[in-house]
Design a protein around this motif. Sequence first.
Motif, PDB file in Angstrom:
ATOM      1  N   PHE A 134       1.187  -1.121   0.136  1.00 26.88           N
ATOM      2  CA  PHE A 134       0.027  -0.156  -0.022  1.00 26.88           C
ATOM      3  C   PHE A 134       1.412   1.351   0.111  1.00 26.88           C
ATOM      4  O   PHE A 134       1.795   1.259   0.883  1.00 26.88           O
ATOM      5  N   ARG A 135       0.385   2.337  -0.876  1.00 31.71           N
ATOM      6  CA  ARG A 135       1.191   3.644  -1.002  1.00 31.71           C
ATOM      7  C   ARG A 135       1.150   4.195   0.318  1.00 31.71           C
ATOM      8  O   ARG A 135       0.084   4.333   0.477  1.00 31.71           O
ATOM      9  N   PRO A 136       1.992   4.971   0.878  1.00 35.75           N
ATOM     10  CA  PRO A 136       1.738   6.080   1.383  1.00 35.75           C
ATOM     11  C   PRO A 136       1.019   6.618   1.431  1.00 35.75           C
ATOM     12  O   PRO A 136       0.930   7.269  -0.475  1.00 35.75           O
ATOM     13  N   LEU A 137      -0.260   7.484   2.086  1.00 42.02           N
ATOM     14  CA  LEU A 137      -1.158   8.849   1.322  1.00 42.02           C
ATOM     15  C   LEU A 137      -0.778  10.174   1.844  1.00 42.02           C
ATOM     16  O   LEU A 137       0.069  10.048   3.156  1.00 42.02           O
ATOM     17  N   SER A 138      -0.612  11.429   1.218  1.00 41.19           N
ATOM     18  CA  SER A 138      -0.584  12.428   2.032  1.00 41.19           C
ATOM     19  C   SER A 138      -2.055  12.856   3.315  1.00 41.19           C
ATOM     20  O   SER A 138      -3.318  12.351   2.446  1.00 41.19           O
ATOM     21  N   THR A 139      -1.779  13.631   3.779  1.00 40.86           N
ATOM     22  CA  THR A 139      -2.648  14.152   3.978  1.00 40.86           C
ATOM     23  C   THR A 139      -3.745  15.176   2.675  1.00 40.86           C
ATOM     24  O   THR A 139      -4.763  14.818   3.793  1.00 40.86           O
ATOM     25  N   ASP A 140      -3.280  15.183   1.614  1.00 43.48           N
ATOM     26  CA  ASP A 140      -4.241  15.989   0.573  1.00 43.48           C
ATOM     27  C   ASP A 140      -4.824  15.027   0.052  1.00 43.48           C
ATOM     28  O   ASP A 140      -5.910  15.328  -0.420  1.00 43.48           O
ATOM     29  N   GLU A 141      -4.129  13.976   0.106  1.00 47.73           N
ATOM     30  CA  GLU A 141      -4.581  13.328  -0.914  1.00 47.73           C
ATOM     31  C   GLU A 141      -6.460  12.501  -0.237  1.00 47.73           C
ATOM     32  O   GLU A 141      -6.759  12.364  -0.705  1.00 47.73           O
ATOM     33  N   SER A 142      -5.387  12.003   1.416  1.00 52.32           N
ATOM     34  CA  SER A 142      -6.777  11.856   2.013  1.00 52.32           C
ATOM     35  C   SER A 142      -7.663  12.738   2.352  1.00 52.32           C
ATOM     36  O   SER A 142      -9.181  12.284   1.825  1.00 52.32           O
ATOM     37  N   THR A 143      -7.235  13.737   2.660  1.00 54.97           N
ATOM     38  CA  THR A 143      -8.856  15.144   2.675  1.00 54.97           C
ATOM     39  C   THR A 143      -9.761  15.142   1.382  1.00 54.97           C
ATOM     40  O   THR A 143     -10.865  15.287   2.052  1.00 54.97           O
ATOM     41  N   THR A 144      -9.032  14.937   0.217  1.00 54.21           N
ATOM     42  CA  THR A 144      -9.502  15.544  -0.957  1.00 54.21           C
ATOM     43  C   THR A 144     -10.458  14.195  -1.208  1.00 54.21           C
ATOM     44  O   THR A 144     -11.400  13.896  -1.625  1.00 54.21           O
ATOM     45  N   ALA A 145     -10.651  12.594  -0.973  1.00 54.59           N
ATOM     46  CA  ALA A 145     -10.886  11.330  -1.056  1.00 54.59           C
ATOM     47  C   ALA A 145     -12.382  11.673   0.131  1.00 54.59           C
ATOM     48  O   ALA A 145     -13.248  10.943  -0.720  1.00 54.59           O
ATOM     49  N   VAL A 146     -11.831  12.328   1.129  1.00 58.06           N
ATOM     50  CA  VAL A 146     -12.881  12.040   1.931  1.00 58.06           C
ATOM     51  C   VAL A 146     -14.178  13.383   1.745  1.00 58.06           C
ATOM     52  O   VAL A 146     -15.259  13.153   1.562  1.00 58.06           O
ATOM     53  N   ALA A 147     -13.318  14.450   1.359  1.00 58.58           N
ATOM     54  CA  ALA A 147     -14.278  15.594   0.570  1.00 58.58           C
ATOM     55  C   ALA A 147     -15.509  15.071  -0.479  1.00 58.58           C
ATOM     56  O   ALA A 147     -16.584  15.521  -0.853  1.00 58.58           O
ATOM     57  N   ARG A 148     -14.309  14.026  -1.734  1.00 58.28           N
ATOM     58  CA  ARG A 148     -15.613  13.659  -2.596  1.00 58.28           C
ATOM     59  C   ARG A 148     -16.115  12.822  -2.188  1.00 58.28           C
ATOM     60  O   ARG A 148     -17.604  12.626  -2.782  1.00 58.28           O
ATOM     61  N   ALA A 149     -15.854  12.540  -0.932  1.00 57.56           N
ATOM     62  CA  ALA A 149     -16.655  10.948  -0.539  1.00 57.56           C
ATOM     63  C   ALA A 149     -18.024  11.532   0.453  1.00 57.56           C
ATOM     64  O   ALA A 149     -19.088  11.166   0.172  1.00 57.56           O
ATOM     65  N   THR A 150     -17.518  12.721   0.721  1.00 58.90           N
ATOM     66  CA  THR A 150     -19.119  13.287   1.813  1.00 58.90           C
ATOM     67  C   THR A 150     -19.927  14.377   1.186  1.00 58.90           C
ATOM     68  O   THR A 150     -21.023  14.902   1.377  1.00 58.90           O
ATOM     69  N   GLY A 151     -18.993  14.818  -0.106  1.00 61.25           N
ATOM     70  CA  GLY A 151     -20.030  16.626  -0.236  1.00 61.25           C
ATOM     71  C   GLY A 151     -19.141  17.360   0.943  1.00 61.25           C
ATOM     72  O   GLY A 151     -19.829  19.247   0.825  1.00 61.25           O
ATOM     73  N   LEU A 152     -18.853  17.238   2.292  1.00 61.89           N
ATOM     74  CA  LEU A 152     -18.305  18.757   2.799  1.00 61.89           C
ATOM     75  C   LEU A 152     -17.203  19.426   2.850  1.00 61.89           C
ATOM     76  O   LEU A 152     -16.086  18.856   2.292  1.00 61.89           O
TER      77      LEU A 152
END
Length: 381
Positions: A173-191
């Motif tokens: 598993f490749r390490p995720l940056s905070t920005d990548e993780s944040t973008t993924a959550v924003a895309r999933a929740t719309g928040l």
Amino acid sequence: MSDHLAPNSLLAKLDTQPRVRDFLARAVASGRASHAYLFLGSPGSGKLDAAWALAQALLCAEEAIPGACAACDDCVRVARRTHPDVHYYAPESATGYLIAQTRDLLEDVALSPIRAKRKVYIIDRAEQLRANTANALLKTLEEPPESVTFILLGTSSDVMLPTIVSRCQCVPFRPLSTDESTTAVARATGLPPARCRMAVAVAGSPARAVGFLKSADRQAARRAMVRAVDALAHADEADILASAKELMGAIHAPLAEVKSTQQAVLEQNQDYLSRGALKQLEDRNKRELNARERSGIMEALASVRSLLRDVLIRLEDAQDAPVNDDVRDVVERIASDTTTTGVTLALDAVSLAETRIARNVTPQLAIEVMLFDIRKALKCP
């Protein structure tokens, strides 16, 4: 491959690890899934999320749908982490897995699945399998029953027994940056991104952050921790003890729904399962509750760590983006009354609380001591 996955399946939601997602989806769809996997990566890379996603794909009743339909009873139970045929294990000792845990696992492996066509065993922090416990697992890992899949989670194969590694299919598993993780959550929740960034800091991975943002109880636990730290400057001993008690109540609140679901499953199965199988299910439920409680405690500690990190950024005028935008007033109050040294010592107190809880110190006691230590640290000149 991702285009063919049911959009609500857990595999489809692994968009931060597309190579892993597609690899696992192809393996399940082709019927060539391994009997034992070793997921390797840094904390927060989504290994546990992927393990549950693979479990859902393997247990889905709709075999014609790649990567799980996300709608059948088995899929729903796995998504809620209440399926009786998915067994999650984590070390129960500060020094690693206990022999009793391995014995329990091996006894359960010999039993037939309760509801689904197969069983899945998720073994977290597999690097903490000590030689004696690992040796007990080796033969089963090499030749497990046809209806059993093992998924081991670890940080690096270098710190694991070579005999364990050699019996598993390794998935990096490749390490995720905070920005990548944040973008993924924003895309999933719309928040808003700021709120998603906070959720990632508290929950540790994108999938868990999405769950955090959907849970009023988990967010209430974070607010309880922030209130407790905010009040320390003027808190006496009784105030701190009351705050710790309130916090533990908030951490336990999300467990009520889990207990209710588990009880319903037991009642549904008690008429046709043997006494031994029911005992195994009860033990599995207890492990699940313990794991959920520990996860809630770790989220609470992550909440105070991210809050103190923001205070440190404020004191040092650092360029890093703050995490707790919604409680900037709390960050300002703490920063106005402490020093960089004080915050550093307070962060040490959080790490010490984690260590104590890992060594089976009563969580409420560990949190009480942590709050006293943080109060003392923040007053450090």
